[in-house]
Design an enzyme around this catalytic site. Structure first.
Site, PDB file in Angstrom:
ATOM      1  CG  ASP A  31      -1.952  -1.096   1.192  1.00  0.00           C
ATOM      2  OD1 ASP A  31      -2.169  -1.654   0.100  1.00  0.00           O
ATOM      3  OD2 ASP A  31      -2.531  -1.413   2.239  1.00  0.00           O
ATOM      4  CD  GLU A  33       6.714  -1.354  -2.782  1.00  0.00           C
ATOM      5  OE1 GLU A  33       7.878  -1.567  -3.152  1.00  0.00           O
ATOM      6  OE2 GLU A  33       5.849  -2.245  -2.708  1.00  0.00           O
ATOM      7  CE1 TYR A  34      -2.534   1.883  -7.055  1.00  0.00           C
ATOM      8  CE2 TYR A  34      -3.161   3.539  -5.426  1.00  0.00           C
ATOM      9  CZ  TYR A  34      -3.359   2.915  -6.647  1.00  0.00           C
ATOM     10  OH  TYR A  34      -4.378   3.339  -7.465  1.00  0.00           O
ATOM     11  CG  ASP A  35      -0.809   5.058  -0.236  1.00  0.00           C
ATOM     12  OD1 ASP A  35      -1.730   4.847  -1.051  1.00  0.00           O
ATOM     13  OD2 ASP A  35      -0.873   4.745   0.958  1.00  0.00           O
ATOM     14  CD  GLU A 110     -25.575 -13.761 -14.537  1.00  0.00           C
ATOM     15  OE1 GLU A 110     -25.758 -12.694 -13.910  1.00  0.00           O
ATOM     16  OE2 GLU A 110     -25.516 -13.809 -15.775  1.00  0.00           O
ATOM     17  CE  LYS A 112     -33.326 -10.201  -8.131  1.00  0.00           C
ATOM     18  NZ  LYS A 112     -33.094  -9.089  -7.196  1.00  0.00           N
ATOM     19  NE  ARG A 133     -34.945  -1.390 -12.633  1.00  0.00           N
ATOM     20  CZ  ARG A 133     -36.188  -1.175 -12.196  1.00  0.00           C
ATOM     21  NH1 ARG A 133     -36.383  -0.471 -11.096  1.00  0.00           N
ATOM     22  NH2 ARG A 133     -37.226  -1.672 -12.831  1.00  0.00           N
TER      23      ARG A 133
END
Length: 663
Positions: A31, A33-35, A110, A112, A133
């Protein structure tokens, strides 16, 4: 350095790792390194704002709250599904399908997902609009909030001219429990189920609030597409995966209706173990050509149905009521009862929320109660079977001391929650440290939630003050997976730097009930040191004009606890500043006594920057227009506030006028 080239490179790297983390659940970097990569991109884009694009990872969270949601007319109607509740009704659906298209029918089954249905529109591979929707024909534009969902790609892996997909936004069971804990701790109304939490989070006017709710999405249908064609629904699901979407999990292609029934039963048996809420199984004809033949009614397609599972209710006996201390310090009573099998798993406990809930339902130890799983997730007591009450049942009372740390338990007037007042209570330590390290508190860069969890798991910190002794554990830290020498050095440097903060940050970092940023600043300005504040009475604190009795007593109660005073001593021993820098002087008070309201988007200031400038000149900002408003600072797309200002005759200024006022 070629800034444009580096920006493009960073976006590609960040998008790759974001997909690995959020969609594939297979992170390749830490995390931290990503930051660091994210901050580098953010810095470069600030230097070159002309290179910022809507699909940049930095554009996921919008800068300003919305004033409302615009209506969107759906290009393709977002229909609902017809429900079936038994094998007989499912077989009747199959007969209708075969009568229309013949016996050679394949189905897709699938789960729901019980969430909020949305449509996502991509133009030339870039996410341009997202909508709820609504009634199926008209929904609401929630694009900015949808951008905060990390599993929604802002740019597809292929630049299709046009693509519209449908998906279900949801919150996992684990995150739903955390959100309700936070709601309860804040004295706010609990969400009834994950679907309500997802809907409420997606319709927040401030995208920053939405971003904190950990929303997720499964995409399950292509509404319209240009540049691609398919023969089956299962092909479209695989194609959506290739584009970077998180799709319907574990869907199954079934050759006949008997296989469909087997799959429905399998999902039903497993639904208690799935980490997201489902309210049934969806059965769809796989062939897109056959779907065209079957068509739709006004409300629902004829080529699909939703099978709904029946709810279960069981009786059991409450053996005892224990108390759990949550991460926010709230004490929650828990009913322990005789184990029963319910919705696919064995349950033996259920939260009783608070004393008001217990009294309302009149739940006593020894009572026979009826329980169910709310939304097939959380066991809850439905009611007491009073006809089985013997007279030997015992009433429950909340403890006066925390069962974890022994600190005083308090219940404030008007609140349902009982709280532990101990800052170092191990039950709430994680949340306390996350808050303590946050930007508005001690501002310890690199100490995010993931790192804090690791430090707690390894036993390297057992209280807040331990953060300032982590330098002694440097070798241990370096050897922790996904940290590394450079990350550790940066973290320790950030911790060291935070020692020099003014005490307002420290006071706010303690997380004292009712004490926000402004209150912490006022305490810092009115008490010369933390020692002086610790020894102050509620009456002393109430001498500050902005402080009422509730706030003053909260501070007094907090520093009365021995463990909290011990924490302060340990912080002082580590070299953390506990002396006030004094009242911040306003060099120029030209806006003193003036109230500003901001609306719309300013060309070169963020809302926060403009607010800080106003405050630096002694002015105030407000979120609503009234007769007491002096100026309305209006940018592009200004909303209802602008109209109200005109009606009240309030002076309206644009950015150019504002700049002249602050020169």
């Amino acid at each position: 350095m070629d800034i444009e080239k580096r920006i493009l490179e960073l976006r590609e790297i960040l998008n790759y790792h974001s997909h690995k983390y959020y969609v594939e659940d297979a992170p390749e970097i830490s995390d931290f390194e990503y930051d660091e990569l994210y901050r580098e991109l953010e810095k470069l884009e600030q230097e070159r704002p002309d290179l910022i694009t809507p699909d940049s990872p930095t554009q996921r969270i919008g800068g300003k709250p919305l004033e409302g949601f615009k209506k969107v007319v759906h290009a393709v109607q977002m229909q609902s599904l017809s429900d079936v509740f038994s094998r007989e009704e499912l077989l009747a659906f199959d007969r209708r399908v075969r009568e229309a298209v013949g016996d050679d029918v394949e189905y897709v089954v699938e789960k729901k997902i019980d969430g909020l249905s949305v449509s996502l529109v991509y133009e030339n591979g870039v996410f341009t609009r997202g909508a709820t929707r609504g009634d199926g024909l008209v929904g609401e534009d929630v694009t900015q909030n949808l951008k905060t969902i990390r599993t929604i790609p802002l740019r597809l892996k292929r630049d299709l001219p046009l693509l519209e997909v449908r998906g279900e936004v949801f919150i996992s069971k684990k995150d739903f429990i955390k959100i309700n804990e936070e709601q309860e701790a804040a004295g706010q109304q609990l969400f009834a189920n994950p679907r309500n939490a997802a809907a409420g989070s997606l319709r927040q006017l401030d995208p920053k609030v939405t971003s904190q709710r950990k929303l997720d999405i499964f995409v399950f249908n292509i509404q319209r597409i240009e540049g691609q064609s398919f023969k089956t629904h299962s092909e479209t699901l695989e194609f959506l995966k290739e584009l970077g979407f998180k799709t319907s999990p574990g869907y199954k292609v079934c050759k006949d209706i008997n296989a469909v029934w087997e799959e429905i039963n399998r999902i039903g048996e497993e639904r208690g173990e799935i980490d997201f809420e489902i309210d049934g199984a969806v059965v769809k004809v796989n062939s897109l050509e056959q779907r065209e033949i079957l068509g739709s009614t006004i409300k629902a397609p004829r080529w699909a149905v939703a099978y709904k599972y029946p709810a279960e209710v069981k009786e059991t006996v409450v053996k005892k009521i224990t108390v759990n201390v949550g991460r926010t310090g709230v004490l929650t009573p828990i009913a322990i009862f005789d184990p029963v099998r319910l919705a696919g798993s064995t349950v033996s406990r259920a939260t009783l929320h608070n004393m008001d809930y217990i009294k309302e339902k009149d739940i006593r130890i020894g009572d026979t109660v009826r329980i169910r799983k709310a939304g097939d997730i959380i066991p809850e007591v439905v009611d007491v079977v009073f006809e089985k009450r013997s007279g030997n049942e015992a009433e429950f009372n909340m403890p006066e001391q925390c069962p974890v740390c022994g600190a005083d338990v308090v219940r404030e007037e008007g609140e349902a929650a009982y709280r532990c007042t101990g800052i170092e209570c191990s039950a709430q330590l994680y949340r306390k440290i996350v808050h303590f390290a946050s930007r508005d508190a001690m501002n310890i860069e690199g100490l995010g939630p993931a790192i804090i969890e690791v430090l707690l798991e390894k036993g390297l910190i057992k209280e807040i003050a331990d953060l300032y002794y982590l330098h002694k554990e440097k070798e241990t830290l370096v050897n922790i997976e996904r940290m590394g020498k450079k990350s550790v050095e940066n973290l320790l440097a950030s911790i060291e730097k935070s020692k020099q903060n003014n005490i307002d940050r420290l006071i706010f970092g303690f997380g004292i009930r009712h004490i926000g940023l402004r209150a912490a600043q006022l305490l810092s300005e009115n008490f010369e040191s933390l020692d002086a504040l610790m020894n102050a009475s509620a009456e002393d604190i109430m001498a500050i004009p902005e402080f009422g009795e509730k706030m003053a007593k909260s501070v007094e109660q907090f520093f009365r606890q021995k463990q909290n005073r011990d924490t302060v001593e340990k912080l002082k021993a580590a070299g953390v500043n506990t002396v006030s820098f004094g009242k911040k002087k306003i060099k120029d008070n030209r806006f003193e006594g003036k109230t500003f309201v901001l609306t719309g988007t300013l060309p070169s200031f963020t809302r926060k920057e403009a607010e800080e400038i106003i405050k630096s000149f002694g002015g105030k900002t407000s979120g609503s227009v009234s007769k007491k408003t002096d100026y309305v600072l209006a940018g592009e797309d200004a909303g209802s506030k602008l109209q109200k200002a005109k009606e009240l005759g309030i002076e309206i200024i644009d950015e150019d006028k504002f700049r002249k006022m602050i020169e």
